[in-house]
Design a protein around this motif. Structure first.
Motif, mmCIF file in Angstrom:
data_model
loop_
_atom_site.group_PDB
_atom_site.id
_atom_site.type_symbol
_atom_site.label_atom_id
_atom_site.label_comp_id
_atom_site.label_asym_id
_atom_site.label_seq_id
_atom_site.Cartn_x
_atom_site.Cartn_y
_atom_site.Cartn_z
ATOM 1 N N VAL A 37 1.078 -1.280 -0.636
ATOM 2 C CA VAL A 37 -0.156 -0.052 0.403
ATOM 3 C C VAL A 37 0.904 1.228 -0.067
ATOM 4 O O VAL A 37 1.862 1.213 0.653
ATOM 5 C CB VAL A 37 -1.009 0.205 1.261
ATOM 6 N N ASN A 38 0.573 1.896 -0.976
ATOM 7 C CA ASN A 38 1.749 3.901 -1.136
ATOM 8 C C ASN A 38 0.433 4.508 0.276
ATOM 9 O O ASN A 38 -0.474 4.940 -0.454
ATOM 10 C CB ASN A 38 1.532 4.171 -2.258
ATOM 11 N N PHE A 39 1.508 4.771 1.148
ATOM 12 C CA PHE A 39 0.059 5.826 2.083
ATOM 13 C C PHE A 39 0.807 7.719 0.589
ATOM 14 O O PHE A 39 2.722 7.751 1.601
ATOM 15 C CB PHE A 39 0.831 5.121 3.592
ATOM 16 N N PRO A 40 -0.095 7.970 0.410
ATOM 17 C CA PRO A 40 0.088 9.072 0.426
ATOM 18 C C PRO A 40 0.617 10.317 1.682
ATOM 19 O O PRO A 40 0.146 10.502 2.716
ATOM 20 C CB PRO A 40 -0.790 9.819 -0.336
ATOM 21 N N GLU A 41 1.321 11.211 1.159
ATOM 22 C CA GLU A 41 2.304 12.110 1.876
ATOM 23 C C GLU A 41 1.071 12.827 2.839
ATOM 24 O O GLU A 41 0.987 13.845 4.063
ATOM 25 C CB GLU A 41 2.723 13.333 1.336
ATOM 26 N N GLY A 42 -0.328 13.274 2.040
ATOM 27 C CA GLY A 42 -1.217 14.337 2.436
ATOM 28 C C GLY A 42 -2.397 13.429 3.016
ATOM 29 O O GLY A 42 -2.836 13.345 3.770
ATOM 30 N N ALA A 89 5.243 -0.340 5.961
ATOM 31 C CA ALA A 89 4.450 0.780 5.799
ATOM 32 C C ALA A 89 5.230 1.803 5.611
ATOM 33 O O ALA A 89 5.542 2.033 7.058
ATOM 34 C CB ALA A 89 3.004 0.791 6.534
ATOM 35 N N HIS A 90 5.643 2.463 4.372
ATOM 36 C CA HIS A 90 6.235 3.850 4.929
ATOM 37 C C HIS A 90 5.278 5.169 4.662
ATOM 38 O O HIS A 90 3.845 5.473 4.270
ATOM 39 C CB HIS A 90 6.959 4.228 3.586
ATOM 40 N N LEU A 91 4.826 5.229 6.634
ATOM 41 C CA LEU A 91 3.786 6.486 6.731
ATOM 42 C C LEU A 91 4.543 7.828 6.613
ATOM 43 O O LEU A 91 5.939 8.134 7.042
ATOM 44 C CB LEU A 91 2.907 5.937 8.094
ATOM 45 N N PRO A 92 3.657 8.242 5.824
ATOM 46 C CA PRO A 92 3.560 10.137 5.830
ATOM 47 C C PRO A 92 3.558 11.101 7.708
ATOM 48 O O PRO A 92 3.246 10.604 8.263
ATOM 49 C CB PRO A 92 2.075 10.585 5.569
ATOM 50 N N GLU A 93 4.537 11.676 7.618
ATOM 51 C CA GLU A 93 5.567 12.631 8.447
ATOM 52 C C GLU A 93 3.807 13.554 8.960
ATOM 53 O O GLU A 93 4.084 13.894 10.221
ATOM 54 C CB GLU A 93 6.351 13.362 8.311
ATOM 55 N N ARG A 94 3.422 14.270 8.474
ATOM 56 C CA ARG A 94 2.341 14.514 8.788
ATOM 57 C C ARG A 94 0.629 14.120 9.239
ATOM 58 O O ARG A 94 -0.161 14.707 9.623
ATOM 59 C CB ARG A 94 1.989 15.827 7.788
ATOM 60 N N LEU A 95 1.096 12.376 8.909
ATOM 61 C CA LEU A 95 -0.248 12.097 9.724
ATOM 62 C C LEU A 95 -0.301 12.331 11.072
ATOM 63 O O LEU A 95 0.208 12.422 12.425
ATOM 64 C CB LEU A 95 0.355 9.638 9.639
ATOM 65 N N GLU A 96 -1.471 12.079 11.557
ATOM 66 C CA GLU A 96 -2.146 13.620 12.273
ATOM 67 C C GLU A 96 -2.527 12.050 13.668
ATOM 68 O O GLU A 96 -1.561 11.913 14.657
ATOM 69 C CB GLU A 96 -3.503 14.334 12.547
ATOM 70 N N THR A 97 -3.527 10.797 12.797
ATOM 71 C CA THR A 97 -3.774 9.965 13.672
ATOM 72 C C THR A 97 -4.207 8.573 13.263
ATOM 73 O O THR A 97 -4.074 8.486 12.623
ATOM 74 C CB THR A 97 -5.615 10.254 14.704
ATOM 75 N N GLY A 111 -5.835 4.634 14.260
ATOM 76 C CA GLY A 111 -6.654 4.217 15.440
ATOM 77 C C GLY A 111 -6.360 2.741 16.201
ATOM 78 O O GLY A 111 -5.142 2.717 14.960
ATOM 79 N N HIS A 112 -7.187 2.308 17.154
ATOM 80 C CA HIS A 112 -6.483 1.563 17.976
ATOM 81 C C HIS A 112 -6.391 0.382 16.918
ATOM 82 O O HIS A 112 -7.396 0.342 16.125
ATOM 83 C CB HIS A 112 -7.583 1.379 18.994
ATOM 84 N N SER A 113 -5.253 -0.245 16.711
ATOM 85 C CA SER A 113 -5.445 -1.648 16.261
ATOM 86 C C SER A 113 -4.964 -1.371 14.765
ATOM 87 O O SER A 113 -5.603 -2.808 14.503
ATOM 88 C CB SER A 113 -6.468 -2.978 16.786
ATOM 89 N N ALA A 114 -4.771 -0.159 14.807
ATOM 90 C CA ALA A 114 -4.847 -0.241 12.440
ATOM 91 C C ALA A 114 -4.142 -1.104 11.845
ATOM 92 O O ALA A 114 -4.422 -1.232 10.709
ATOM 93 C CB ALA A 114 -4.567 1.331 12.122
ATOM 94 N N PHE A 115 -2.878 -1.644 12.719
ATOM 95 C CA PHE A 115 -1.945 -2.188 12.153
ATOM 96 C C PHE A 115 -2.243 -3.857 12.495
ATOM 97 O O PHE A 115 -0.917 -4.844 12.263
ATOM 98 C CB PHE A 115 -1.172 -2.040 11.647
ATOM 99 N N ALA A 116 -2.836 -3.866 13.869
ATOM 100 C CA ALA A 116 -2.440 -5.230 14.451
ATOM 101 C C ALA A 116 -3.123 -6.530 13.526
ATOM 102 O O ALA A 116 -3.232 -6.904 12.710
ATOM 103 C CB ALA A 116 -3.823 -5.418 15.593
ATOM 104 N N GLN A 117 -2.295 -8.234 14.080
ATOM 105 C CA GLN A 117 -2.309 -9.183 13.064
ATOM 106 C C GLN A 117 -3.609 -9.999 14.107
ATOM 107 O O GLN A 117 -3.986 -10.404 13.535
ATOM 108 C CB GLN A 117 -0.758 -9.779 13.245
#
Length: 170
Positions: free
Chosen positions: A131-136, A154-162, A164-170
C-alpha cells in the motif's frame, strides 16, 4: 389500444409495424412513427451509458483491478475477487469497511488527495502486500489494516495525525 409490454416488443416487431404503416400513411408520418417506436430503445441505451459513467467505481473482471473514481460515504461496491485497487486522484476518503475481507487483494494504489482511511477499511485483506500511503494522509481508522498478514512494512507520512487503535494489528 393497450401498449405492448417492453419484453414482448423485439426490434423485428418494430420493423414490421413500420412496414405495415407504409401503405396507410405518408412518409412524414412513417418517420414520426419510427421515431416514436425507436425512442424507448435509444433512451434505454443512453441511460445505461450515463449510469455506467456515473458509478463511483469500475471493476475489470479480466484484470482484477477495482478502480474507485470518487468519494462516497459508504462502500457502493462488492468485488472481493479484486487483486489490485486503484483509487483515482480527487478521492479524499475511503469509507469504513470499504474493502473489508477482500482476501484476494494484493496491492492498493492510493492518490495524493487521500486524507482519511476509515475504520476497518482493509480489515482481513489477508493477501495485501503493498500500500502506498500518500503524504496528504491525515487519518487511519481503527483496525483499518488489522489481519493484513502479508503487509510487512508501511512507510507512513510524516504529517499523519491519527492512527486508530489496532490499525495494523495481526
Amino acid at each position: 389500444k393497450e401498449p405492448i409490454p417492453k419484453k414482448e416488443r423485439p426490434k423485428a416487431d418494430i420493423k414490421a409495424k413500420i412496414k405495415a404503416l407504409k401503405g396507410k400513411i405518408g412518409k412524414k408520418h412513417i418517420i414520426i412513427a419510427a421515431a416514436v417506436l425507436l425512442a424507448p430503445l435509444l433512451i434505454i441505451g443512453c441511460m445505461r451509458a450515463i449510469n455506467s459513467a456515473a458509478q463511483p467505481y469500475h471493476y475489470n473482471e479480466k484484470s482484477g483491478v477495482l478502480t474507485i473514481r470518487q468519494d462516497c460515504t459508504y462502500p457502493q461496491w462488492w468485488e472481493p475477487e479484486a487483486v489490485k485497487l486503484v483509487v483515482k486522484e480527487g478521492v479524499t476518503l475511503l469509507p469504513e469497511e470499504a474493502f473489508s475481507e477482500y482476501t484476494s487483494l494484493v496491492s492498493a494504489e492510493l492518490p495524493s488527495s487521500l486524507e482519511s482511511i476509515g475504520d476497518k477499511a482493509f480489515l482481513d485483506c489477508t493477501a495485501l502486500e503493498s500500500v502506498n500511503f500518500p503524504e496528504g494522509l491525515r487519518h487511519i481508522g481503527e483496525m483499518a489494516f488489522r489481519g493484513c498478514e502479508r503487509l510487512k512494512a508501511a512507510h507512513l507520512p510524516e504529517r499523519l495525525e491519527t492512527v486508530g487503535h489496532s490499525a495494523f494489528a495481526q
